[in-house]
Design an enzyme around this catalytic site. Sequence first.
Site, PDB file in Angstrom:
ATOM      1  N   GLU A  48     -32.026 -13.273 -55.518  1.00 15.96           N
ATOM      2  CA  GLU A  48     -32.816 -14.332 -55.844  1.00 15.96           C
ATOM      3  C   GLU A  48     -33.035 -14.495 -57.232  1.00 15.96           C
ATOM      4  O   GLU A  48     -33.359 -13.519 -57.839  1.00 15.96           O
ATOM      5  CB  GLU A  48     -34.027 -14.211 -55.101  1.00 15.96           C
ATOM      6  CG  GLU A  48     -34.850 -15.483 -54.501  1.00 15.96           C
ATOM      7  CD  GLU A  48     -34.030 -16.144 -53.344  1.00 15.96           C
ATOM      8  OE1 GLU A  48     -33.213 -17.109 -53.836  1.00 15.96           O
ATOM      9  OE2 GLU A  48     -34.276 -15.758 -52.313  1.00 15.96           O
ATOM     10  N   ASP A  51     -28.504 -16.788 -59.904  1.00 13.41           N
ATOM     11  CA  ASP A  51     -27.438 -17.471 -59.892  1.00 13.41           C
ATOM     12  C   ASP A  51     -27.213 -18.146 -61.326  1.00 13.41           C
ATOM     13  O   ASP A  51     -26.376 -17.999 -61.895  1.00 13.41           O
ATOM     14  CB  ASP A  51     -27.701 -18.878 -58.724  1.00 13.41           C
ATOM     15  CG  ASP A  51     -28.648 -19.528 -58.769  1.00 13.41           C
ATOM     16  OD1 ASP A  51     -29.712 -19.204 -59.503  1.00 13.41           O
ATOM     17  OD2 ASP A  51     -28.838 -20.501 -57.999  1.00 13.41           O
ATOM     18  N   GLY A 137     -39.655 -29.374 -48.990  1.00 13.77           N
ATOM     19  CA  GLY A 137     -40.385 -28.770 -49.892  1.00 13.77           C
ATOM     20  C   GLY A 137     -40.707 -27.177 -49.388  1.00 13.77           C
ATOM     21  O   GLY A 137     -41.687 -26.773 -49.672  1.00 13.77           O
ATOM     22  N   ALA A 138     -39.700 -26.909 -48.510  1.00 11.29           N
ATOM     23  CA  ALA A 138     -40.001 -25.532 -47.887  1.00 11.29           C
ATOM     24  C   ALA A 138     -39.152 -24.325 -48.501  1.00 11.29           C
ATOM     25  O   ALA A 138     -38.766 -23.337 -48.016  1.00 11.29           O
ATOM     26  CB  ALA A 138     -39.850 -25.484 -46.422  1.00 11.29           C
ATOM     27  N   LEU A 140     -35.871 -24.531 -48.828  1.00  9.62           N
ATOM     28  CA  LEU A 140     -34.692 -24.453 -47.610  1.00  9.62           C
ATOM     29  C   LEU A 140     -33.650 -25.523 -48.313  1.00  9.62           C
ATOM     30  O   LEU A 140     -32.813 -25.513 -47.380  1.00  9.62           O
ATOM     31  CB  LEU A 140     -35.217 -24.700 -46.274  1.00  9.62           C
ATOM     32  CG  LEU A 140     -36.172 -23.607 -45.809  1.00  9.62           C
ATOM     33  CD1 LEU A 140     -36.726 -23.809 -44.167  1.00  9.62           C
ATOM     34  CD2 LEU A 140     -35.744 -22.149 -45.828  1.00  9.62           C
ATOM     35  N   GLU A 180     -28.203 -32.897 -59.710  1.00  9.30           N
ATOM     36  CA  GLU A 180     -29.577 -32.257 -59.694  1.00  9.30           C
ATOM     37  C   GLU A 180     -30.086 -31.935 -61.029  1.00  9.30           C
ATOM     38  O   GLU A 180     -31.284 -32.155 -61.195  1.00  9.30           O
ATOM     39  CB  GLU A 180     -29.574 -30.911 -58.714  1.00  9.30           C
ATOM     40  CG  GLU A 180     -31.002 -30.281 -58.755  1.00  9.30           C
ATOM     41  CD  GLU A 180     -31.443 -29.517 -57.346  1.00  9.30           C
ATOM     42  OE1 GLU A 180     -30.648 -30.146 -56.556  1.00  9.30           O
ATOM     43  OE2 GLU A 180     -32.013 -28.623 -57.188  1.00  9.30           O
ATOM     44  N   ASP A 192     -27.780 -23.219 -53.952  1.00 14.62           N
ATOM     45  CA  ASP A 192     -27.929 -24.116 -52.789  1.00 14.62           C
ATOM     46  C   ASP A 192     -26.926 -25.005 -52.656  1.00 14.62           C
ATOM     47  O   ASP A 192     -26.443 -25.068 -51.317  1.00 14.62           O
ATOM     48  CB  ASP A 192     -29.190 -24.953 -53.179  1.00 14.62           C
ATOM     49  CG  ASP A 192     -30.431 -24.176 -53.648  1.00 14.62           C
ATOM     50  OD1 ASP A 192     -30.418 -22.765 -53.440  1.00 14.62           O
ATOM     51  OD2 ASP A 192     -31.423 -24.870 -54.341  1.00 14.62           O
ATOM     52  N   TYR A 249     -40.085 -22.656 -62.921  1.00 16.39           N
ATOM     53  CA  TYR A 249     -38.733 -22.319 -62.515  1.00 16.39           C
ATOM     54  C   TYR A 249     -38.145 -22.446 -63.843  1.00 16.39           C
ATOM     55  O   TYR A 249     -37.485 -21.214 -64.163  1.00 16.39           O
ATOM     56  CB  TYR A 249     -38.191 -23.220 -61.498  1.00 16.39           C
ATOM     57  CG  TYR A 249     -36.651 -23.127 -61.070  1.00 16.39           C
ATOM     58  CD1 TYR A 249     -36.307 -22.172 -59.957  1.00 16.39           C
ATOM     59  CD2 TYR A 249     -35.638 -23.350 -61.926  1.00 16.39           C
ATOM     60  CE1 TYR A 249     -35.052 -21.686 -59.768  1.00 16.39           C
ATOM     61  CE2 TYR A 249     -34.242 -23.058 -61.732  1.00 16.39           C
ATOM     62  CZ  TYR A 249     -34.068 -22.343 -60.523  1.00 16.39           C
ATOM     63  OH  TYR A 249     -32.845 -21.737 -60.209  1.00 16.39           O
TER      64      TYR A 249
HETATM   65  C1  GLA Z   1     -33.762 -22.361 -56.052  1.00 14.41           C
HETATM   66  C2  GLA Z   1     -32.611 -22.779 -56.865  1.00 14.41           C
HETATM   67  C3  GLA Z   1     -31.564 -22.013 -56.992  1.00 14.41           C
HETATM   68  C4  GLA Z   1     -31.789 -20.574 -57.059  1.00 14.41           C
HETATM   69  C5  GLA Z   1     -32.984 -19.972 -56.186  1.00 14.41           C
HETATM   70  C6  GLA Z   1     -33.473 -18.732 -56.615  1.00 14.41           C
HETATM   71  O1  GLA Z   1     -33.344 -22.337 -54.677  1.00 14.41           O
HETATM   72  O2  GLA Z   1     -32.398 -24.159 -56.540  1.00 14.41           O
HETATM   73  O3  GLA Z   1     -30.483 -22.328 -57.814  1.00 14.41           O
HETATM   74  O4  GLA Z   1     -32.123 -20.288 -58.357  1.00 14.41           O
HETATM   75  O5  GLA Z   1     -34.126 -20.965 -56.309  1.00 14.41           O
HETATM   76  O6  GLA Z   1     -32.762 -17.844 -56.122  1.00 14.41           O
END
Ligand code: GLA
Length: 409
Positions: A48, A51, A137-138, A140, A180, A192, A249
């Site tokens: 996590e 990336d 917004g989860a 996912l 995005e 993602d 973020y």
């Molecule tokens: C979100 C971002 C991903 C990644 C994750 C954390 O999902 O879209 O690119 O950075 O957070 O691992």
Amino acid sequence: MTSPTWLEHWSDDDGAARVRALFAEAFGSDGVPDGVWSAPGRVNLIGEHTDYNAGLALPVALPHRTYVALRSRDDDVVRLTSAQAPGRTWETDLADVAPGGTQGWGAYVAGVAWALRQAGHEVSGFDAVVDSCVPFGAGLSSSAALECAVAVALDAVHGLGLAADDAGRAALVTACVRAENEIAGAPTGGMDQAASLRCSVGHALLLDCRPGLSALESAGRVPFDLAAVGLTLLVVDTRAEHALVDGQYAERRASCERAAEILGLPSLRDIDPDRLDDALTALGDGPEADVLRRRVRHVVTEIARTEQFAATVRAGRVADVGDLMDASHASLRDDYEVSARELDLVVDSARAAGALGARMTGGGFGGSAIALVRDADVDGVVEAVQAAFDAASLTAPGFLLAPPSAPAH
Ligand code: GLA
């Protein structure tokens, strides 16, 4: 106790029927789309906030998908309707789509057409409708599922042929990430979209985000058949609000870039894990350096954990990854500081009820957590998490099952 809410997924036939009906409703008596395409949300098993540090991640595609019915147009107009915003049409002209200039959910859709054009593909306007069973917004990846469903739709109607193989899919990932980052304005890292376009049934995707890798080098497939060993991957949507466009973020990402710059490295991936202490010392003194030290320690140890997780699974010892999940959560909570009270509650209550391991998944600050659970313990873990939320007077969470599912098609 409140009875647990299960967030079910649709069959492809059901999803397709929903968007075909919505298309006819939105675009009148000639309301027949060129086709229906769909793409999944994802859960990340481990890796996590790695990336955007050229690191490793290990996502699986969810059975929950976003469906798009789309019809190509002869002009550059884009008209969109969503079952989630019924009766309202989002409209733009592709000529007007530009970084900073496109607002609303349609930016995730029109942005993909913009990015494909930027990459030299001939893409026209379109009419499209969207419906989804990926929870919003989860954490996912509902936005990636939307982008990737649109990407394979445009690929098909314009005969681009990119979705036909993994290298082409990697190119579609690039377009979706540009949509995005540059049009929707969320500075996310690309895991993602890679998950949604490049995962496969029964496998986790070992994604290596170092720049310049070939498609083959960047994506390993790790067999992840939990059913065969009597295990379940339980996902808990905490319903705690989560947004990636907000500043947290971006702030984490900027800290990592700053740390790499101080260390004179292209990215934090270039830190040798065996010499982590030297790198941490080299960040200097003072409160800012202390924060950077924690962020760097998370990233470097998380990449190592991801490698170890994949190796453990490949060695046929999937039941042994629990400690790595727990350590990942602790690192995200204490060093990276992206967990939330609700996520910690899922993790703690799931573990206390017998989960082999548990962690937050995705960007954090709310969103979802995952737990690896023996089949026989699933009901007990679900009850324990539900009871913990009841006792804390929190909004009831949603539960999902996550067998590794199919990519965008
Ligand atoms: C979100 C971002 C991903 C990644 C994750 C954390 O999902 O879209 O690119 O950075 O957070 O691992």
